[in-house]
Design a protein around this motif. Structure first.
Motif, PDB file in Angstrom:
ATOM      1  N   ARG A  72     -26.143 -15.869  -8.387  1.00 11.65           N
ATOM      2  CA  ARG A  72     -24.720 -15.621  -8.661  1.00 11.65           C
ATOM      3  C   ARG A  72     -23.833 -16.625  -7.938  1.00 11.65           C
ATOM      4  NH1 ARG A  72     -25.241  -9.178  -8.151  1.00 11.65           N
ATOM      5  NH2 ARG A  72     -26.446  -8.891 -10.043  1.00 11.65           N
ATOM      6  N   LEU A  73     -24.175 -16.968  -6.711  1.00  8.65           N
ATOM      7  CA  LEU A  73     -23.382 -17.966  -5.997  1.00  8.65           C
ATOM      8  C   LEU A  73     -23.480 -19.328  -6.675  1.00  8.65           C
ATOM      9  CD1 LEU A  73     -24.030 -17.026  -2.262  1.00  8.65           C
ATOM     10  CD2 LEU A  73     -22.047 -16.483  -3.686  1.00  8.65           C
ATOM     11  N   ARG A  74     -24.643 -19.636  -7.203  1.00  7.64           N
ATOM     12  CA  ARG A  74     -24.794 -20.905  -7.920  1.00  7.64           C
ATOM     13  C   ARG A  74     -24.020 -20.885  -9.230  1.00  7.64           C
ATOM     14  NH1 ARG A  74     -30.646 -22.889  -8.288  1.00  7.64           N
ATOM     15  NH2 ARG A  74     -29.551 -24.810  -8.798  1.00  7.64           N
TER      16      ARG A  74
ATOM     17  N   ARG B 257     -28.198 -25.233 -17.460  1.00  4.90           N
ATOM     18  CA  ARG B 257     -27.974 -25.999 -16.238  1.00  4.90           C
ATOM     19  C   ARG B 257     -28.865 -25.504 -15.099  1.00  4.90           C
ATOM     20  NH1 ARG B 257     -22.977 -28.601 -14.618  1.00  4.90           N
ATOM     21  NH2 ARG B 257     -22.387 -29.077 -16.724  1.00  4.90           N
ATOM     22  N   LEU B 258     -29.087 -24.179 -15.042  1.00  8.28           N
ATOM     23  CA  LEU B 258     -29.898 -23.601 -13.966  1.00  8.28           C
ATOM     24  C   LEU B 258     -31.368 -23.416 -14.356  1.00  8.28           C
ATOM     25  CD1 LEU B 258     -27.384 -20.918 -12.638  1.00  8.28           C
ATOM     26  CD2 LEU B 258     -27.963 -23.127 -11.603  1.00  8.28           C
ATOM     27  N   ASP B 259     -31.710 -23.808 -15.587  1.00  8.75           N
ATOM     28  CA  ASP B 259     -33.072 -23.658 -16.088  1.00  8.75           C
ATOM     29  C   ASP B 259     -33.556 -22.210 -15.942  1.00  8.75           C
ATOM     30  OD1 ASP B 259     -35.399 -24.542 -17.325  1.00  8.75           O
ATOM     31  OD2 ASP B 259     -36.368 -25.052 -15.423  1.00  8.75           O
ATOM     32  N   ARG B 260     -32.719 -21.289 -16.437  1.00  6.36           N
ATOM     33  CA  ARG B 260     -33.008 -19.849 -16.365  1.00  6.36           C
ATOM     34  C   ARG B 260     -32.916 -19.240 -17.751  1.00  6.36           C
ATOM     35  NH1 ARG B 260     -32.975 -17.754 -10.940  1.00  6.36           N
ATOM     36  NH2 ARG B 260     -33.233 -19.639  -9.700  1.00  6.36           N
TER      37      ARG B 260
ATOM     38  N   LEU C  56     -21.051 -23.511 -10.414  1.00  3.74           N
ATOM     39  CA  LEU C  56     -21.048 -24.224 -11.688  1.00  3.74           C
ATOM     40  C   LEU C  56     -19.735 -24.047 -12.447  1.00  3.74           C
ATOM     41  CD1 LEU C  56     -24.624 -23.613 -13.144  1.00  3.74           C
ATOM     42  CD2 LEU C  56     -23.643 -25.768 -12.369  1.00  3.74           C
ATOM     43  N   CYS C  57     -19.152 -22.868 -12.327  1.00  2.00           N
ATOM     44  CA  CYS C  57     -17.937 -22.539 -13.090  1.00  2.00           C
ATOM     45  C   CYS C  57     -16.661 -22.787 -12.287  1.00  2.00           C
ATOM     46  CB  CYS C  57     -17.993 -21.079 -13.539  1.00  2.00           C
ATOM     47  SG  CYS C  57     -19.373 -20.729 -14.635  1.00  2.00           S
TER      48      CYS C  57
END
Length: 174
Positions: free
Chosen positions: A24-26, A44-47, A30-31
């Motif tokens: 969530r912090l990442r 972007r997070l490869d999730r 990003l936003c």
């Protein structure tokens, strides 16, 4: 049994739970400068997009992300971009938040070429007044930069700061 805590204390706890995730912090990072859709964040997070959507909704429900006007995706699908509200900067952390911040920092810095990381480690011995001055001055610098608008075309940087007692050095000999 009824919970006797005030509603605002419940809000503080809910906010702390929302921020108790490195993912969530990442997402918030990003936003920060540009609205991103769930799909863009997941890429972007490869999730997995479904996993990311759960986290995006949690952040939006707590006011850490704000939905932006709907836009059309590549295949005409309806996409909702989200932008960080900067609420996390104004949200007090709980005692466990330092560990989450450190873990998030470690995840992010692992993605960067080590030669691009500027790191400093400094040992100090301060009395209470000197410690308070250091904390106040560093916080003032952070507040100044946090209040600035992003520089158009500027390079995105991440800054991590930690101050802790050095328990291995023990008390002063003087």
């Amino acid at each position: 049994m009824t919970d006797s805590r005030p509603a605002d204390e419940d809000d503080v706890d809910a906010d702390a739970r929302a921020l108790a995730s490195t993912l969530r912090l990442r997402i918030l990072r990003l936003c920060l400068d540009e609205p991103m859709t769930n799909r863009e964040i997941a890429t972007r997070l490869d999730r997995n997009p479904a996993t990311v959507l759960h986290h995006v909704r949690t952040l939006a429900d707590r006011g850490f992300l704000a939905a932006q006007p709907v836009r059309r995706g590549a295949r005409g699908s309806r996409e909702v971009p989200y932008l960080a509200t900067r609420k996390s900067w104004r949200t007090p952390g709980d005692p466990s938040s330092s560990r989450i911040l450190i873990d998030t920092f470690l995840e992010e810095v692992a993605l960067v070429d080590p030669s691009d990381v500027v790191a400093t480690r400094l040992g100090l011995r301060l009395d209470a007044v000197g410690h308070a001055e250091l904390v106040e001055r560093v916080q003032a610098v952070f507040e100044d930069f946090a209040a600035r608008s992003p520089t158009p075309g500027g390079v995105a940087y991440s800054l991590f700061y930690a101050l802790h007692e050095d328990v291995t050095r023990g008390p002063s000999a003087q």
